[in-house]
Write an enzyme that holds these catalytic residues in place. Structure first.
Site, short mmCIF file in Angstrom:
data_model
loop_
_atom_site.label_atom_id
_atom_site.label_comp_id
_atom_site.label_asym_id
_atom_site.label_seq_id
_atom_site.Cartn_x
_atom_site.Cartn_y
_atom_site.Cartn_z
N ASP A 8 0.85 -1.18 0.00
CA ASP A 8 0.00 0.00 0.00
C ASP A 8 0.89 1.24 0.00
O ASP A 8 1.61 1.49 0.97
CB ASP A 8 -0.89 -0.04 1.25
CG ASP A 8 -1.83 1.13 1.37
OD1 ASP A 8 -1.68 2.13 0.63
OD2 ASP A 8 -2.72 1.06 2.24
N ILE A 9 0.84 2.01 -1.08
CA ILE A 9 1.73 3.17 -1.22
C ILE A 9 1.52 4.21 -0.11
O ILE A 9 2.43 4.93 0.24
CB ILE A 9 1.57 3.82 -2.62
CG1 ILE A 9 2.78 4.71 -2.94
CG2 ILE A 9 0.24 4.55 -2.75
CD1 ILE A 9 2.89 5.11 -4.38
N ASN A 22 -6.26 12.55 -11.13
CA ASN A 22 -6.98 12.98 -12.32
C ASN A 22 -6.76 14.48 -12.48
O ASN A 22 -6.24 15.13 -11.58
CB ASN A 22 -8.47 12.59 -12.24
CG ASN A 22 -9.18 13.24 -11.07
OD1 ASN A 22 -9.11 14.46 -10.87
ND2 ASN A 22 -9.85 12.44 -10.26
N ASP A 32 -5.54 7.29 -6.03
CA ASP A 32 -5.88 8.70 -5.79
C ASP A 32 -6.81 8.84 -4.59
O ASP A 32 -6.56 9.63 -3.67
CB ASP A 32 -6.52 9.28 -7.06
CG ASP A 32 -6.69 10.79 -7.03
OD1 ASP A 32 -6.03 11.47 -6.22
OD2 ASP A 32 -7.49 11.30 -7.84
N SER A 119 -1.69 4.90 -14.63
CA SER A 119 -2.55 4.69 -15.81
C SER A 119 -2.96 3.25 -16.07
O SER A 119 -3.64 2.98 -17.06
CB SER A 119 -1.93 5.27 -17.09
OG SER A 119 -2.03 6.68 -17.10
N THR A 120 -2.59 2.30 -15.21
CA THR A 120 -2.88 0.90 -15.51
C THR A 120 -4.20 0.40 -14.91
O THR A 120 -4.61 -0.72 -15.17
CB THR A 120 -1.75 -0.03 -15.02
OG1 THR A 120 -1.63 0.08 -13.60
CG2 THR A 120 -0.44 0.32 -15.69
N GLY A 121 -4.86 1.24 -14.13
CA GLY A 121 -6.15 0.86 -13.55
C GLY A 121 -7.27 1.20 -14.50
O GLY A 121 -7.31 0.71 -15.63
#
Length: 170
Positions: A8-9, A22, A32, A119-121
Site C-alpha cells: 500500500d503506497i 486525475n 488517488d 494509468s494501468t487501472g
C-alpha cells in the site's frame, strides 16, 4: 537505487509519494482516493489552491502538495493518459508523467520517492508497456542527477508486481 515492493503506497515512508491523480486534483478512485482519504484534508486543501492558481493538472504534468497524515513529506500528483489503443500519444504522455514527477521531486530535494502503477487501472494502459516506460524513464533520470537516491515502485497487487519483476531484472 530502484526497488519493487507489493503493498500500500500510503504506508511507505519516503520523502515523496506519487499520486496517479486525475486532472481535477480533487480525488477519485484507486490510489488517488486512498491517498486523499489516508492523507487527510490538508492534501485536498493544497490541491484546491493549485486549481485556483492554474486550473488543475494536465496529462503528463505534475504538481506537489503536502502529504498530510501520510508517512511522507510530499505528494506529487501526476496525471497519466487514458489508453486509446496507443493512437493518441499515450506512451509519451506516460513517460512525461514519470519524468515530470521526478523533475519536481529533484527540485524539492526529495531523496526517496515511491510510484504507483500510473494509468494501468481504470485508465486501461497495458500493464507491461506501462511498466517498461516507467522503469526506463526512472533509470534514465536517476543516472543524470545526484539528488534522488531511492525509487520504489509500489504494486498494490500481485499481477502488477509480476509484470514489473522481470523488467527490473533486465
Amino acid at each position: 537505487m530502484i526497488e519493487l515492493i507489493k503493498g500500500d503506497i500510503t504506508k511507505i515512508a519516503v520523502d515523496a509519494i506519487v499520486n496517479a491523480a486525475n486532472s481535477s486534483l480533487l480525488g477519485g478512485g484507486g490510489v488517488d482516493g486512498a491517498i486523499h482519504r489516508d492523507g487527510g484534508p490538508a492534501i485536498l486543501e493544497d490541491c484546491r489552491k493549485i486549481r485556483a492558481r492554474q486550473g488543475g493538472c494536465k496529462t503528463g504534468e505534475a504538481v506537489i502538495t503536502t502529504a498530510g497524515n501520510l508517512p511522507a513529506q510530499y505528494v506529487i500528483h501526476t496525471v497519466g493518459p487514458v489508453w486509446q489503443n496507443g493512437q493518441q500519444g499515450e506512451k509519451e504522455l506516460l513517460r512525461q508523467a514519470y519524468y515530470n514527477s521526478l523533475k519536481l521531486a529533484a527540485k524539492n530535494n526529495v531523496l526517496s520517492i515511491s510510484f504507483p502503477n500510473i494509468s494501468t487501472g481504470i485508465y486501461g494502459f497495458p500493464k507491461g508497456q506501462a511498466a517498461s516506460i516507467a522503469i526506463q524513464t526512472v533509470r534514465e533520470f536517476i543516472t543524470k542527477q545526484a539528488i534522488i537516491q531511492r525509487v520504489i515502485f509500489v504494486c498494490f497487487d500481485e499481477e502488477n508486481h509480476a509484470v514489473y519483476q522481470p523488467i527490473l531484472e533486465e
